[in-house]
Write a protein that holds these residues in place. Structure first.
Motif: not given
Length: 179
Positions: A37, A83, A86, A102, A105, A173, A178
């Protein structure tokens, strides 16, 4: 495919650790991918090159391919940031995905903690932290599995032990809102 996060405060050494872990995990005959990220705008292509010009011209996706590798870039163009779930769904199958960042999460994580950062542990406020990698042995609660930050073999053991299957990760998640 199994997933584990490498989480911690900025400056804790997450990237340095991952760079050490990848060849070690590969030597254990595991295929490894990473998902990182970024908290700011970034480019993976060079200004002036064709892929950059295509993206800047408004292409939604730019795929660059060569005999050695291919990369797919997708411009969000104002759309919502995808997310973690995804993004994981876009990953090609491997044995292990290491997720850097993340930290908020709800996936299984190894916390990277460096005493010099003078930051608090994410654990116990984050119940998804399965283990701790720290340069300060006293930082680890007795019941939390841990390894010294320099003991990459032991950290790899923790990763293999606590990585969770992709579908289980996505369900966790989703349960946390999320996905």
């Amino acid at each position: 495919m199994r997933v584990i996060g490498i989480a911690g405060w900025s400056g804790a050494g997450k990237t340095t650790l991952i760079v050490k872990l990848i060849p070690l995990l590969r030597a254990r005959s595991l295929t490894v991918s990473t998902l990182k990220h970024a908290h700011h705008g970034f480019d993976v292509d060079t200004p002036g090159k064709d892929s950059y010009l295509h993206r800047e011209a408004g292409a939604s996706e730019v795929l660059v391919a060569s005999a050695n590798r291919w990369a797919l870039m997708r411009e969000l163009r104002g759309a919502k940031e995808p997310s973690l779930a995804e993004l994981l769904r876009h990953m090609s199958p491997v044995d292990l995905v290491l997720v850097e960042g993340y930290k908020l999460d709800a996936h299984s994580k190894i916390e990277v903690h460096r005493a010099l950062n003078a930051k608090p542990l994410l654990y116990p406020n984050d119940k998804t932290i399965a283990a701790l990698a720290s340069d300060a042995a006293e930082a680890a609660p007795r019941h939390l599995p841990h390894a010294h930050l320099d003991d990459v073999d032991a950290i790899a053991d923790l990763i293999v032990r606590f990585a969770r299957p992709l579908e289980e990760t996505i369900l966790h998640l989703a349960a946390a809102g999320r996905a």
